[in-house]
Write a protein that holds these residues in place. Sequence first.
Motif, mmCIF file in Angstrom:
data_model
loop_
_atom_site.group_PDB
_atom_site.id
_atom_site.type_symbol
_atom_site.label_atom_id
_atom_site.label_comp_id
_atom_site.label_asym_id
_atom_site.label_seq_id
_atom_site.Cartn_x
_atom_site.Cartn_y
_atom_site.Cartn_z
ATOM 1 N N GLU A 69 7.429 3.447 2.256
ATOM 2 C CA GLU A 69 6.906 3.775 0.924
ATOM 3 C C GLU A 69 8.037 4.285 0.028
ATOM 4 O O GLU A 69 8.021 4.049 -1.179
ATOM 5 N N ARG A 70 9.012 4.935 0.620
ATOM 6 C CA ARG A 70 10.160 5.395 -0.155
ATOM 7 C C ARG A 70 10.925 4.205 -0.745
ATOM 8 O O ARG A 70 11.373 4.252 -1.889
ATOM 9 N N THR A 71 11.054 3.143 0.033
ATOM 10 C CA THR A 71 11.708 1.931 -0.469
ATOM 11 C C THR A 71 10.905 1.341 -1.620
ATOM 12 O O THR A 71 11.472 0.908 -2.624
ATOM 13 N N PHE A 72 9.580 1.349 -1.493
ATOM 14 C CA PHE A 72 8.724 0.880 -2.596
ATOM 15 C C PHE A 72 8.993 1.686 -3.860
ATOM 16 O O PHE A 72 9.075 1.128 -4.959
ATOM 17 N N GLN A 73 9.113 3.001 -3.712
ATOM 18 C CA GLN A 73 9.373 3.851 -4.872
ATOM 19 C C GLN A 73 10.721 3.508 -5.516
ATOM 20 O O GLN A 73 10.850 3.499 -6.740
ATOM 21 N N ARG A 74 11.709 3.213 -4.676
ATOM 22 C CA ARG A 74 13.021 2.830 -5.189
ATOM 23 C C ARG A 74 12.936 1.489 -5.932
ATOM 24 O O ARG A 74 13.522 1.334 -6.995
ATOM 25 N N TYR A 75 12.193 0.534 -5.379
ATOM 26 C CA TYR A 75 12.002 -0.754 -6.058
ATOM 27 C C TYR A 75 11.358 -0.538 -7.422
ATOM 28 O O TYR A 75 11.764 -1.157 -8.409
ATOM 29 N N LYS A 76 10.370 0.342 -7.475
ATOM 30 C CA LYS A 76 9.671 0.619 -8.730
ATOM 31 C C LYS A 76 10.617 1.266 -9.741
ATOM 32 O O LYS A 76 10.705 0.826 -10.891
ATOM 33 N N LYS A 82 13.270 -1.127 -10.853
ATOM 34 C CA LYS A 82 12.733 -2.419 -11.307
ATOM 35 C C LYS A 82 13.404 -3.580 -10.570
ATOM 36 O O LYS A 82 13.857 -4.545 -11.172
ATOM 37 N N ARG A 83 13.442 -3.448 -9.264
ATOM 38 C CA ARG A 83 14.127 -4.418 -8.422
ATOM 39 C C ARG A 83 13.284 -5.650 -8.148
ATOM 40 O O ARG A 83 12.081 -5.662 -8.352
ATOM 41 N N THR A 84 13.956 -6.655 -7.626
ATOM 42 C CA THR A 84 13.312 -7.878 -7.159
ATOM 43 C C THR A 84 13.342 -7.842 -5.634
ATOM 44 O O THR A 84 14.355 -7.482 -5.034
ATOM 45 N N PHE A 85 12.225 -8.207 -5.017
ATOM 46 C CA PHE A 85 12.161 -8.216 -3.558
ATOM 47 C C PHE A 85 13.079 -9.300 -3.008
ATOM 48 O O PHE A 85 13.233 -10.366 -3.603
ATOM 49 N N ASP A 86 13.662 -9.021 -1.853
ATOM 50 C CA ASP A 86 14.484 -10.006 -1.157
ATOM 51 C C ASP A 86 13.616 -11.212 -0.798
ATOM 52 O O ASP A 86 12.392 -11.091 -0.691
ATOM 53 N N PRO A 87 14.244 -12.367 -0.556
ATOM 54 C CA PRO A 87 13.470 -13.566 -0.209
ATOM 55 C C PRO A 87 12.523 -13.379 0.981
ATOM 56 O O PRO A 87 11.387 -13.842 0.937
ATOM 57 N N ILE A 88 12.954 -12.664 2.003
ATOM 58 C CA ILE A 88 12.088 -12.501 3.173
ATOM 59 C C ILE A 88 10.824 -11.704 2.828
ATOM 60 O O ILE A 88 9.730 -12.018 3.289
ATOM 61 N N HIS A 89 10.966 -10.684 1.977
ATOM 62 C CA HIS A 89 9.801 -9.907 1.567
ATOM 63 C C HIS A 89 8.975 -10.669 0.538
ATOM 64 O O HIS A 89 7.741 -10.596 0.545
ATOM 65 N N SER A 90 9.641 -11.405 -0.333
ATOM 66 C CA SER A 90 8.929 -12.222 -1.324
ATOM 67 C C SER A 90 8.078 -13.276 -0.629
ATOM 68 O O SER A 90 6.940 -13.530 -1.019
ATOM 69 N N GLU A 91 8.644 -13.884 0.409
ATOM 70 C CA GLU A 91 7.892 -14.893 1.161
ATOM 71 C C GLU A 91 6.639 -14.278 1.772
ATOM 72 O O GLU A 91 5.560 -14.861 1.726
ATOM 73 N N LYS A 92 6.764 -13.076 2.330
ATOM 74 C CA LYS A 92 5.603 -12.420 2.941
ATOM 75 C C LYS A 92 4.563 -12.070 1.888
ATOM 76 O O LYS A 92 3.366 -12.242 2.108
ATOM 77 N N ASP A 113 0.271 1.735 1.209
ATOM 78 C CA ASP A 113 0.606 1.942 2.616
ATOM 79 C C ASP A 113 0.406 0.648 3.416
ATOM 80 O O ASP A 113 1.221 0.303 4.272
ATOM 81 N N GLU A 114 -0.677 -0.082 3.124
ATOM 82 C CA GLU A 114 -0.923 -1.350 3.821
ATOM 83 C C GLU A 114 0.136 -2.393 3.444
ATOM 84 O O GLU A 114 0.672 -3.080 4.314
ATOM 85 N N TRP A 115 0.446 -2.497 2.147
ATOM 86 C CA TRP A 115 1.496 -3.432 1.723
ATOM 87 C C TRP A 115 2.816 -3.065 2.397
ATOM 88 O O TRP A 115 3.577 -3.937 2.825
ATOM 89 N N SER A 116 3.087 -1.786 2.489
ATOM 90 C CA SER A 116 4.301 -1.310 3.139
ATOM 91 C C SER A 116 4.352 -1.813 4.584
ATOM 92 O O SER A 116 5.385 -2.291 5.052
ATOM 93 N N GLY A 117 3.228 -1.752 5.267
ATOM 94 C CA GLY A 117 3.147 -2.252 6.639
ATOM 95 C C GLY A 117 3.296 -3.762 6.724
ATOM 96 O O GLY A 117 3.980 -4.279 7.614
ATOM 97 N N PHE A 118 2.653 -4.482 5.809
ATOM 98 C CA PHE A 118 2.755 -5.945 5.806
ATOM 99 C C PHE A 118 4.206 -6.385 5.627
ATOM 100 O O PHE A 118 4.651 -7.357 6.223
ATOM 101 N N LEU A 119 4.925 -5.674 4.756
ATOM 102 C CA LEU A 119 6.293 -6.066 4.403
ATOM 103 C C LEU A 119 7.356 -5.368 5.254
ATOM 104 O O LEU A 119 8.539 -5.670 5.128
#
Length: 142
Positions: free
Chosen positions: A59-66, A69-79, A49-55
Amino acid sequence: MAEALKIDSNLSYDLTDDRNLLALVRAARQGIKYEAFKSIADKSPFSTDEWSGFLHLSERTFQRYKKEKRTFDPIHSEKIIEVILVYNKGIEVFGDQDKFNIWLETQSVALAGLRPKELLDTTFGISLLKDELTRIEHGVLA
């Protein structure tokens, strides 16, 4: 001594070396794979939940990434990289992961009464934390 969070053993935040900064730029542009993020998140004191807020991701998007097996976009990767770097700097300054984790949770007069981890959701907040850690490192307390 606590182990630093790592995405890549070659990535570190050293303003005196442009090669390190360029490596950080490359890593952010390439994106952080979900598996690498999960490995880091599991070792950090921050909840999903905290990571979700930082980025600024649900949380649903996090589940989809999981699931995908996605790669975070550059803006989220930078954060992600910024949070990791400030976290590692904090462990270095405090000399102990547990002490730094307590500091992250404690309201700070120098930070207008906010808990330091509440500032990890913006680049400006991260910059404030880096400045505060530098003051602590040099014994300049507010």
